[in-house]
Design a protein around this motif. Sequence first.
Motif, short mmCIF file in Angstrom:
data_model
loop_
_atom_site.label_atom_id
_atom_site.label_comp_id
_atom_site.label_asym_id
_atom_site.label_seq_id
_atom_site.Cartn_x
_atom_site.Cartn_y
_atom_site.Cartn_z
N ASP A 233 16.30 43.31 41.49
CA ASP A 233 15.08 42.65 40.99
C ASP A 233 14.35 43.37 40.54
O ASP A 233 13.00 43.20 39.82
N GLY A 234 14.18 44.70 40.97
CA GLY A 234 12.85 45.93 41.76
C GLY A 234 12.82 46.80 40.40
O GLY A 234 13.42 46.51 39.37
N ASP A 235 12.54 47.10 40.58
CA ASP A 235 12.08 48.59 39.18
C ASP A 235 12.99 49.76 39.17
O ASP A 235 13.85 49.82 38.48
N VAL A 236 14.02 49.45 40.39
CA VAL A 236 15.59 50.17 40.52
C VAL A 236 16.21 49.27 39.00
O VAL A 236 17.10 50.11 38.11
N GLY A 237 16.60 48.22 39.45
CA GLY A 237 17.40 47.04 38.29
C GLY A 237 16.21 47.64 36.88
O GLY A 237 17.20 47.41 35.51
N ALA A 238 14.75 47.61 36.93
CA ALA A 238 14.58 47.35 35.62
C ALA A 238 14.76 48.41 34.82
O ALA A 238 15.03 48.62 33.86
N ALA A 239 14.74 49.70 34.97
CA ALA A 239 15.19 50.99 34.52
C ALA A 239 16.28 51.61 34.58
O ALA A 239 16.55 52.09 33.58
N LEU A 240 17.13 50.42 35.03
CA LEU A 240 18.78 50.34 34.93
C LEU A 240 18.78 49.95 33.82
O LEU A 240 19.85 50.87 32.36
N ALA A 241 18.75 48.40 33.31
CA ALA A 241 18.56 48.11 32.64
C ALA A 241 18.19 48.42 31.44
O ALA A 241 18.90 48.72 29.82
N ALA A 242 16.84 48.94 31.08
CA ALA A 242 16.22 49.70 29.92
C ALA A 242 17.00 50.85 29.89
O ALA A 242 16.60 50.97 28.56
N ASP A 243 17.11 51.51 30.80
CA ASP A 243 18.24 52.81 29.86
C ASP A 243 19.30 52.75 29.41
O ASP A 243 19.96 53.18 28.15
N ILE A 244 20.31 50.71 30.16
CA ILE A 244 21.54 50.93 29.07
C ILE A 244 21.00 49.67 27.46
O ILE A 244 21.88 50.48 26.87
N GLN A 245 20.09 49.65 27.62
CA GLN A 245 19.70 49.19 26.13
C GLN A 245 19.43 49.91 25.44
O GLN A 245 19.79 50.36 23.79
N ALA A 246 18.23 51.11 25.76
CA ALA A 246 17.95 52.56 24.45
C ALA A 246 19.18 53.23 24.45
O ALA A 246 19.38 54.14 23.48
N LYS A 247 20.65 53.65 24.94
CA LYS A 247 21.52 54.04 24.88
C LYS A 247 22.47 52.44 23.62
O LYS A 247 23.41 53.08 23.81
N GLY A 248 22.01 51.39 23.51
CA GLY A 248 22.76 50.78 22.68
C GLY A 248 23.21 49.50 23.12
O GLY A 248 24.50 48.62 22.39
N GLY A 249 23.58 49.49 25.10
CA GLY A 249 24.16 47.74 25.51
C GLY A 249 23.34 47.53 25.71
O GLY A 249 22.28 46.71 25.28
N SER A 250 24.28 46.03 25.76
CA SER A 250 23.38 44.58 25.69
C SER A 250 22.51 44.36 27.24
O SER A 250 22.08 43.13 27.50
N LEU A 251 23.20 44.91 28.59
CA LEU A 251 22.76 44.51 29.64
C LEU A 251 21.30 44.51 29.90
O LEU A 251 20.42 45.22 29.27
N SER A 252 20.57 43.25 30.41
CA SER A 252 19.72 43.12 30.30
C SER A 252 18.92 43.23 31.99
O SER A 252 19.52 43.17 32.89
N HIS A 253 17.83 43.21 31.99
CA HIS A 253 17.25 42.99 33.09
C HIS A 253 17.46 41.73 33.88
O HIS A 253 17.61 41.38 35.29
N ASP A 254 17.01 40.33 33.39
CA ASP A 254 17.36 39.16 33.54
C ASP A 254 19.14 39.63 33.99
O ASP A 254 19.19 38.65 34.67
N ASP A 255 20.12 39.85 33.03
CA ASP A 255 21.23 39.66 33.81
C ASP A 255 21.32 40.71 35.12
O ASP A 255 22.21 39.70 35.99
N LEU A 256 20.93 41.67 35.99
CA LEU A 256 20.75 41.76 36.65
C LEU A 256 19.82 41.16 37.68
O LEU A 256 20.12 40.24 38.60
N ARG A 257 18.48 41.03 37.47
CA ARG A 257 17.67 39.26 38.43
C ARG A 257 19.20 37.98 38.25
O ARG A 257 18.73 37.34 39.44
N SER A 258 20.03 37.62 38.06
CA SER A 258 20.40 37.17 38.35
C SER A 258 21.95 36.77 38.66
O SER A 258 22.31 36.00 38.89
N TYR A 259 22.61 37.81 38.67
CA TYR A 259 23.36 38.14 39.87
C TYR A 259 23.72 37.64 40.71
O TYR A 259 22.50 38.35 41.84
#
Length: 524
Positions: A233-259
């Motif tokens: 839910d926090g800044d770690v999750g937001a940074a992780l999702a942003a890194d993945i999307q910057a490298k072409g992945g589809s995982l979003s911060h919403d995916d993490l928040r809903s897990y």
Amino acid sequence: MISSHSRTQKVRKTVPETRGGVVAAQNTRAARAGAEVLAAGGNAIDAAVAVSFAIGVLEPWMSGPAGGGVMMLWHADEERPETMYYGMRSPAGLDPADYPLAGTGKASDLFPWEAVVDDRNIRGATAVAVPGVVDGIGQAHARYGRMPWDELLAPAIGFAREGLPVDWYAALMIASATRGLAADPDAAAMFLEDGQWPTIAGWTSTTGKTLAMDGMAATLAEIAAKGAREFYDGDVGAALAADIQAKGGSLSHDDLRSYRAEFQTPLSFGRGKARFHVTPHLTAGPTFCDLFAALPPLTGTPDAQAFAAYAGALKAAYARRLSSMGDDGESPDAPGCTTHFSIVDRDGNMVAMTQTLLSAFGSQVVSPSTGLLLNNGIMWFDPVPGRPNSLAPDKRCLMNVCPVIGENGTRRFAFGASGGRKIVGAVAQLSSFVADFGMDLDAAFHHGRIDLSGGDVVTIDDALPQPVHDAVAADHPVTRFPRTVFPFAFACPAGVMRDGNTNTGCTEIMSPWGDAITEPETEA
């Protein structure tokens, strides 16, 4: 294959006995961190938190916070088993059309799926699934833990600040994945030297080096201070999702928040006077049940006929798994790229916990903002549409993990293993050694095993006698292979046992880092 391995070398591990707690893990420093938690007054769950995060630092190619898995719990005061499921799932925004079939044969890693263009389901950010380890261990601690969360992450943070020690085994593991790691600048910066595996000083040198893990240390410190949900839910999750999307992945911060990981009711069944409790649903727990359903009663000693029965039961259990659960064909030659640890505390509470990135080094991608190596859980799905395990958005991954809690008279045990498809056969044979033949932990873990992982060929431990080879060969094609440090032709188990008030533990005898560490005695 003609082998140059010594035929006279014998390897054994000490199996400690104590009235205190025991932690058996694939890394001795992580096991010691868990044992020290037990000595400080923590229970098995507290120790599992410490070991989970510590081993993610010390053995990062096998597991870590960005992975998934499952654990079996035993609550001694209630004599009750419980499952905590924290498996990965595909991102909600994943589009199967982004994984077109290459039309050129099979994939290049664990599972012989149809090959996908550019191996997008195997390597890179497009292979990353939503991780579950941190929420799973966080929920277990919130419900059952005794010690403060931040204290339990302190050993892992300390290890990360020290850096990853590079001995011969670490160098070997990194060398085995150098080509893939070199493709990601952040992974290369973390694990490689000038695009190559890190060198060690020499054959006779006792000096070593370390790889910096400062980014991971900072991330773990944030999770320690703010709690498990910071990862989602926090800044770690937001940074992780942003890194993945910057490298072409589809995982979003919403995916993490809903897990959300979830507690589950285990599959439980009896065998003679013994009783087993395993994980349900999308794991190898149901296959473990099917294997014992196909296994005739066994008594005496594990002789040639017993191993012939194991081979037949494994064949039948995997036939059902492959036809009904959708795990359509991990290669029997696939390497073990998971970690497992088992814990028993002085009160008899137990944890058998398996966590994984899936492949060695997962997707071979590092999140630069968090310092975390990322999973490649998307590879668990079949890229061909219309099958039970076909790739789809927001879907749970089918895993081969199989932690088990067993009861047999005065004995109770917690077993599990790493090794992909090899896991269930190893855990079942160890469980049978104890339940059917009355072996203690020492005898069970040092005894030879066979492996049949869904293919046709049975791999037989070279140390088993010729009559075993002949009995199995009567019904199956066979090959012989010794238990070695590399490669692992068999699974890599870790287990603990409690007999009355006495606890023991052991790990795979050929694991160079694995150990069972007892709770240090505290001063009166």
